[in-house]
Motif scaffolding. Structure first.
Motif, PDB file in Angstrom:
ATOM      1  N   LYS A   1      40.694   2.891 -44.195  1.00 19.17           N
ATOM      2  CA  LYS A   1      39.933   3.982 -43.588  1.00 19.17           C
ATOM      3  C   LYS A   1      38.476   3.882 -44.049  1.00 19.17           C
TER       4      LYS A   1
ATOM      5  N   PRO B   1      38.957  15.353 -51.174  1.00 18.35           N
ATOM      6  CA  PRO B   1      39.191  14.262 -50.220  1.00 18.35           C
ATOM      7  C   PRO B   1      39.678  13.008 -50.946  1.00 18.35           C
TER       8      PRO B   1
ATOM      9  N   ALA C   1      49.934  14.509 -40.153  1.00 20.18           N
ATOM     10  CA  ALA C   1      48.683  14.297 -39.439  1.00 20.18           C
ATOM     11  C   ALA C   1      48.892  14.612 -37.967  1.00 20.18           C
TER      12      ALA C   1
ATOM     13  N   LEU D   1      39.501  10.933 -46.418  1.00 23.13           N
ATOM     14  CA  LEU D   1      40.328  11.858 -45.651  1.00 23.13           C
ATOM     15  C   LEU D   1      40.333  13.222 -46.322  1.00 23.13           C
ATOM     16  N   ASP D   2      39.999  14.252 -45.540  1.00 20.50           N
ATOM     17  CA  ASP D   2      40.114  15.616 -46.065  1.00 20.50           C
ATOM     18  C   ASP D   2      41.594  15.946 -46.247  1.00 20.50           C
ATOM     19  N   LEU D   3      41.879  16.703 -47.290  1.00 17.70           N
ATOM     20  CA  LEU D   3      43.268  16.966 -47.655  1.00 17.70           C
ATOM     21  C   LEU D   3      43.456  18.458 -47.872  1.00 17.70           C
TER      22      LEU D   3
ATOM     23  N   THR E   1      45.377  18.953 -38.513  1.00 16.84           N
ATOM     24  CA  THR E   1      46.583  19.780 -38.611  1.00 16.84           C
ATOM     25  C   THR E   1      46.241  21.155 -39.158  1.00 16.84           C
TER      26      THR E   1
ATOM     27  N   THR F   1      47.851   7.409 -40.521  1.00 15.19           N
ATOM     28  CA  THR F   1      47.176   8.462 -41.280  1.00 15.19           C
ATOM     29  C   THR F   1      48.191   9.350 -41.991  1.00 15.19           C
TER      30      THR F   1
ATOM     31  N   CYS G   1      46.270  16.741 -42.773  1.00 17.73           N
ATOM     32  CA  CYS G   1      44.912  16.343 -42.437  1.00 17.73           C
ATOM     33  C   CYS G   1      44.143  17.547 -41.916  1.00 17.73           C
ATOM     34  N   SER G   2      42.835  17.385 -41.745  1.00 15.36           N
ATOM     35  CA  SER G   2      42.011  18.499 -41.286  1.00 15.36           C
ATOM     36  C   SER G   2      42.385  18.951 -39.877  1.00 15.36           C
TER      37      SER G   2
ATOM     38  N   LEU H   1      48.563   9.857 -46.039  1.00 14.28           N
ATOM     39  CA  LEU H   1      48.507  11.173 -46.672  1.00 14.28           C
ATOM     40  C   LEU H   1      49.735  11.414 -47.536  1.00 14.28           C
TER      41      LEU H   1
END
Length: 202
Positions: A181, A175, A115, A185-187, A160, A141, A157-158, A145
């Protein structure tokens, strides 16, 4: 140490945080003698730390089978190459461990989460084993992940993905909702490094 010294010593900047651990580590070590666990850890940590250092990162801490590393924490700042180096480190660790028997007898698989975000960096903390070198929500975060990464993958993460999009090829994943959270979280799964596009000369 005075308050003024501490304020000058610490700085606010973006970094990329990498978490990596061994899949099924708890079940594995439950069957082993503590000396065997130590031999496995020593070999594993040696591989991870060597790759992290070669890629320009700093190992912040070791906990059990988890390694936390930081990229882009140097005083000259953070940029796409630092974040891409973190992703390359994750991919390189997995490639190095593929087919390798740790301590001469234990095959392992890992999962990696990265992240990117703003933290407070305390450079002096690195002289005491690195503990507490950075502070910010990006740390949790990255850890989340990593915990939700499919086995044998590197996920980011988005933030990165956005900063490294021209340097790393990615595959979008569904996600994930994680405890603590308020939003999914977008992955993104890192596939391989790619050459940056050449600048157009007019």
């Amino acid at each position: 140490m005075t308050t003024i010294t501490t304020a000058v010593q610490e700085r606010r900047q973006n970094v990329t945080v990498l978490f990596i651990d061994i899949v099924g580590f708890t079940a594995l070590v439950d069957r082993l003698d503590c000396a065997e666990v130590r031999a496995l850890q020593r070999d594993y940590f040696s591989v991870v730390s060597e790759v992290v250092h070669e890629c320009g990162g700093i190992v912040e801490k070791y906990v059990g089978d988890a390694v936390m590393a930081v990229f882009g924490a140097a005083e000259d700042g953070f940029g796409p190459e630092a974040a891409a180096s973190a992703v390359r480190a994750g991919l390189s660790v997995q490639e190095t461990l593929r087919g390798r028997l740790l301590a001469g007898r234990f095959p392992v698989r890992t999962r990696v989460g990265l992240a990117t975000g703003e933290v407070i960096v305390d450079p002096m903390a690195a002289f005491d084993g690195g503990y507490g070198m950075i502070s910010g929500s990006v740390v949790s975060t990255a850890a989340r992940l990593q915990a939700y990464a499919p086995h044998g993958t590197v996920v980011v993460c988005s933030a990165t993905r956005e900063v490294t999009d021209e340097l790393i090829a990615y595959q979008e994943l569904p996600p994930v909702s994680v405890p603590g959270k308020s939003y999914p979280l977008d992955l993104w799964r890192a596939l391989q490094p790619q050459a940056a596009p050449l600048a157009v000369v007019s």
